[in-house]
Design an enzyme around this catalytic site. Sequence first.
Site, mmCIF file in Angstrom:
data_model
loop_
_atom_site.group_PDB
_atom_site.id
_atom_site.type_symbol
_atom_site.label_atom_id
_atom_site.label_comp_id
_atom_site.label_asym_id
_atom_site.label_seq_id
_atom_site.Cartn_x
_atom_site.Cartn_y
_atom_site.Cartn_z
ATOM 1 N N ASP A 148 0.890 -1.168 0.000
ATOM 2 C CA ASP A 148 0.000 0.000 0.000
ATOM 3 C C ASP A 148 0.925 1.215 0.000
ATOM 4 O OD1 ASP A 148 -1.663 2.124 0.571
ATOM 5 O OD2 ASP A 148 -2.368 1.354 2.505
ATOM 6 N N LYS A 207 2.906 11.037 -3.583
ATOM 7 C CA LYS A 207 1.845 10.334 -4.324
ATOM 8 C C LYS A 207 0.903 11.329 -5.015
ATOM 9 C CE LYS A 207 -1.771 6.873 -3.399
ATOM 10 N NZ LYS A 207 -2.278 5.976 -2.345
ATOM 11 N N GLU A 254 -7.329 0.586 -4.708
ATOM 12 C CA GLU A 254 -7.395 0.486 -3.241
ATOM 13 C C GLU A 254 -8.753 -0.050 -2.754
ATOM 14 O OE1 GLU A 254 -6.135 4.420 -2.196
ATOM 15 O OE2 GLU A 254 -4.096 4.024 -2.864
ATOM 16 N N ASP A 290 -13.231 5.809 2.304
ATOM 17 C CA ASP A 290 -11.823 5.883 2.708
ATOM 18 C C ASP A 290 -11.475 7.311 3.117
ATOM 19 O OD1 ASP A 290 -9.064 6.013 2.855
ATOM 20 O OD2 ASP A 290 -8.690 4.854 1.026
#
Length: 614
Positions: A27, A90, A191, A215
């Site tokens: 992850d 990211k 994800e 999330d």
Amino acid sequence: MAKIPINIKTGNTEQPESQSSIIVGIDLGTTNSLVSIIKDGEAIVLKSSSGHKGLVPSIIHFDDNNTVIVGTQAKGFLDSKPDQTIYSSKRLMGKSYKDLAAKEAVLGYTIIEGQQEDSLVRVKVKDQYFSPIELSSYILSNLKVEAENIIGQTIEKAVITVPAYFNDVQRQATRDAGKLAGLEVLRIVNEPTAASLAYGVGIDQTEEQHIAVYDLGGGTFDISILSLQDGIFEVLSTHGDTFLGGDDIDKAIVNHWNQTLKLPDPSVLRLAAEEAKIALSTQATFSTTYHDLSLKLDVQTFNALIKDIVQKTMTACAQAISDSGIDKEALDKVILVGGSTRIPYIKKAVGDFFQTEVYDKINPDEVVAKGAAIQADILAGNRKDILLLDVTPLSLGIETVGGLMDTIIPRNTKVPHRAGRQYTTSVDGQKHLKVSIFQGERDLIKDNRKLGEFILQNIPPMPAGIPKIDIHFILDTDGILTVKAKELRSNTETQIQVHSQYGISEEEMGKMLVESLSFAKDDMQKRALIEAQTEAKSVILASEKFIAQNKEWLSKEQQSSLINHVQHLEEKVRNGSKDEILNTMDKLNEYSRPLAEIALDKNVSKHLKNQQLD
Ligand code: AMP
């Protein structure tokens, strides 16, 4: 551009004892990155010796000697050397400077416009420039070494997760980062799909299921609606806010304290605010002293402070449900991901909104990594009962005559997917064919996004329309597109893998879809006009060729009539409407058809005569 020798500093660089290789799940997070493996049939997350909750915080520090320090040690430099310490890399993946300019102020380091062909953003640290791919590769290298030390095995293969809204460029960038770090990336997984897998969704199930994955992490919020049938996951819709999360909750608490206490520098209270927030997940009141200040917060006040933030996420959930095309009642479960979903008020709000069972038993910080490990296990051949698929978010196609988009793989097609079509040349003796690849929903390529182009060379000279050129699109499970072009009569072949010239943000993607709907009618008319013009041009060329080849027997009147018709059509191609072009073309065809038949008869009898002579 000068490149420095990079030394990556890790805790222990000794080679592990065992050389057997396993596939890990990674992850690669905005704030923390984790590695998970399957042990005794269970997914477990590897823990660092420093006791940090993830394996490696996603932070990179370049020290004064150009040594790269990654993770917990790098975190220590966030405040003291912000311009040499890169976090949230990211967020930069696959983005151009233009995409990020508005957010530049919130980053503590310098980003600049890339000078390379790809125009992707670069991070400037002193006099060095780094691509987001390089930055992510430092995190991945560090994860690899740390994980190898823990498990005592080399790690060469990995599954890496990315947000569902990542486009092809961002997925490719993640894959490239893995490669740079010495990892073979077997698959890029969404994800929310990984989170579903961690909860066992899709395993031993055949009936259709609908899952919402909510999330809420430290800095980003995503909601995805997935469907699953016969082991195939599809992302039906995804929504969110890339700048909304636990950090905003901390800020709301700081503001509250600041209003009641009037502090000179409220930013110092951030850590106390996070402490209060975490405490209030399990208790009703919180109090501490900070530099002689008495800081207090109770759960009612806290809930009132975060009401607006929670409401924002609910609005996105409603949008995601509406985009997914399913009713809220059709949802079977909602899965919670991200540390901020530990907040009881948020859990309740999500449950109330979706009116379905909330899955929160797995540590919300670890659920994605665990799912990635399960996917790795599937790829290792240990679980045969399940297959993971996603869909392509935008249509893919090529430019054809007149600047038209010819869609080869329509949006929402399940990947992997292969599709092909045959084309031909439009000019006699054409030796090269340029293949330009586009992504988007509009009829004209100028309104879509160019992904790349290449030239099929050395086509043997043939009259227009004779070469058979097969163009094949192969879209893999990570959304990476390979385009092959082959001239079938001569077997001349070329292929490329598409590397985009520009990053595309999720906002832009949404905009492209909305525009395609609002311009649909206009686009259809433009397409019809261009198609009529293209057809007319080829009829004009054919007629001119016909006149030249049949001069000896066509009468003067027939020749000048034909020329008149052709000129009239040429004029309509330049200035006429679609209908005028089609009408004029019909008239030319009507006039020339009997002449073409005579020509055919003459050819046949000539041919027969030649045969008799032979
Ligand atoms: P992630 O990005 O998933 O690691 O999420 C980290 C965020 O979760 C940070 O903002 C943390 O402050 C927050 N967080 C972690 N534990 C809790 C908790 N028990 N209650 C509220 N927020 C938490």
